[in-house]
Each structure stands twice: as C-alpha cells, then as structure tokens.
Design a protein around this motif. Sequence first.
Motif, mmCIF file in Angstrom:
data_model
loop_
_atom_site.group_PDB
_atom_site.id
_atom_site.type_symbol
_atom_site.label_atom_id
_atom_site.label_comp_id
_atom_site.label_asym_id
_atom_site.label_seq_id
_atom_site.Cartn_x
_atom_site.Cartn_y
_atom_site.Cartn_z
ATOM 1 N N ASN A 47 -2.143 63.008 85.946
ATOM 2 C CA ASN A 47 -1.662 63.691 87.570
ATOM 3 C C ASN A 47 -2.225 64.932 87.638
ATOM 4 O OD1 ASN A 47 -1.847 61.230 88.424
ATOM 5 N ND2 ASN A 47 0.188 61.050 88.577
ATOM 6 N N ASP A 48 -1.201 66.158 86.402
ATOM 7 C CA ASP A 48 -1.019 67.876 86.719
ATOM 8 C C ASP A 48 -1.985 68.446 85.753
ATOM 9 O OD1 ASP A 48 -1.014 66.781 83.878
ATOM 10 O OD2 ASP A 48 1.328 67.343 83.772
ATOM 11 N N PHE A 49 -3.366 68.203 85.574
ATOM 12 C CA PHE A 49 -4.228 68.643 85.022
ATOM 13 C C PHE A 49 -5.432 67.723 85.783
ATOM 14 C CE2 PHE A 49 -8.195 68.720 82.393
ATOM 15 C CZ PHE A 49 -7.917 69.830 82.231
ATOM 16 N N SER A 50 -6.110 69.510 86.619
ATOM 17 C CA SER A 50 -6.923 69.402 87.886
ATOM 18 C C SER A 50 -7.856 68.575 87.876
ATOM 19 C CB SER A 50 -7.040 70.834 87.254
ATOM 20 O OG SER A 50 -7.534 71.809 86.295
ATOM 21 N N LEU A 51 -8.718 68.456 86.996
ATOM 22 C CA LEU A 51 -10.277 67.886 86.063
ATOM 23 C C LEU A 51 -9.661 66.820 86.365
ATOM 24 C CD1 LEU A 51 -12.774 68.362 85.498
ATOM 25 C CD2 LEU A 51 -12.304 67.517 82.550
ATOM 26 N N ASN A 52 -8.412 66.122 86.758
ATOM 27 C CA ASN A 52 -8.415 64.474 86.992
ATOM 28 C C ASN A 52 -7.881 64.817 88.239
ATOM 29 O OD1 ASN A 52 -7.974 64.202 84.340
ATOM 30 N ND2 ASN A 52 -6.314 63.966 84.236
ATOM 31 N N GLN A 53 -8.425 65.287 89.765
ATOM 32 C CA GLN A 53 -7.662 65.378 90.283
ATOM 33 C C GLN A 53 -9.605 64.844 91.110
ATOM 34 O OE1 GLN A 53 -6.460 69.207 91.552
ATOM 35 N NE2 GLN A 53 -5.095 69.153 90.973
ATOM 36 N N PRO A 54 -9.105 64.517 92.227
ATOM 37 C CA PRO A 54 -10.413 63.630 93.318
ATOM 38 C C PRO A 54 -11.153 64.825 93.552
ATOM 39 C CG PRO A 54 -8.453 62.468 93.945
ATOM 40 C CD PRO A 54 -7.616 63.038 92.641
ATOM 41 N N LYS A 55 -11.133 66.316 93.716
ATOM 42 C CA LYS A 55 -12.047 66.568 94.341
ATOM 43 C C LYS A 55 -12.627 67.584 93.309
ATOM 44 C CE LYS A 55 -9.730 71.565 94.195
ATOM 45 N NZ LYS A 55 -8.784 72.471 94.537
ATOM 46 N N TYR A 56 -12.727 67.331 91.691
ATOM 47 C CA TYR A 56 -13.463 67.751 91.243
ATOM 48 C C TYR A 56 -14.103 66.720 90.313
ATOM 49 C CZ TYR A 56 -10.747 71.854 90.988
ATOM 50 O OH TYR A 56 -10.016 73.441 92.161
#
Length: 194
Positions: A56-65
């Motif tokens: 969860n703490d790596f940005s590419l895994n965020q839904p907005k990307y």
Amino acid sequence: MEPIRKHEGLVYPLNRANIDTDQIIPKQFLKRISRQGFGQFVFYNWRFDSKGELRNDFSLNQPKYEGTSILVAGENFGCGSSREHAPWALQDYGFRVIIAPSYADIFYNNCTKNGILPVKLADEEVQTIIKNAESDKYYLTVNLEAKKAYDNQGFEAVFDLDDYKREMLLNGWDDIAVTLSHADKIDQFEATRA
C-alpha cells in the motif's frame, strides 16, 4: 510496433534518480522467451512485499494511477545493466512515454527500438510535472510530431529527438521493418550474386 504521433495519458510520478534496470525488472523474471508478460513484474521489489502481496505504501499501487501510460522520473533513468527486458516490462505494463532529465544511453536506445518514446526535459520541467501528478490525477499530451509536451493548465515544454529515432517511432518501425522497407533493393542485389 505501434506508431507514436501524439499521446495523451495519465502521468505516474516516480520522483527518484538513478533508477536502474534491476529495479525496473528484477533478474529472476528474465526467463521468458517472448517480449510479453513482463509488465506484471515491473518495479517488483517496490510494488510487492516478501509474500508477493501489493504494498500500500508504493505509489504505483494507488488507484489514482490505474491506467497510467506516462512515467516521469529523475535523472539517469534506466542505468545499470543493458537488459532490453526493462523497456519490454515498462511497455507491457502500459507505459508509452517516459519523461526524465537524462537516461542511461543503452536504455534510451532500447526504448526507441521497442516503441517507447523517451523524452528528455530540463529538471525544472520534470519537477513541475511530478508535482502536478503527485497532487491529483494529471494528464499530459506528448506530441512527437511537434516535439512538445503540454497539459490543459498552461504547461508546455519542447523536447528534441534524433531524426532517425523520431521517424522510427512516428511510423512504428523497428530495425527489421526498416530493413524490410528496402526489400526490392536487397532482392536486386541478391539476384546479381552467384
């Protein structure tokens, strides 16, 4: 290869310098014999934990990307080993354009030979794009014909690309396609040989 003339896409900011090809695609995933299937392993050591679960703490895994197609990163992107698997993995994941202040030479050439447009912009321009993409969903248009990157908020940057590489990407040609475009001349030459 698919031609790139004008690409509009969601930007993913990876505000790190010196990202090497081992981080782009770790060595344990290089056993495939085709160019497909590497995307699921891109940035594996950052995207997944030791159990193979998404972090969860790596940005590419965020839904907005989700659905991103433009990667923006710091200087010296693609350094390290010369593995061609790195652009294969990035492309298979969905990246069509990479923007950075500088690249490792072999990685840069591998991108152009595999249908990814590597754009070099000044560090200040890259940081502006990163800042915009970190704050919200941010879309950028990269026009290879005009050699410009711009958004709908007033940002615009001009970039350069070697004419030969530009023609290859605009037409979707790889080295084999260029060779085959001279098939008539090759056939004529071969006909003169004993």
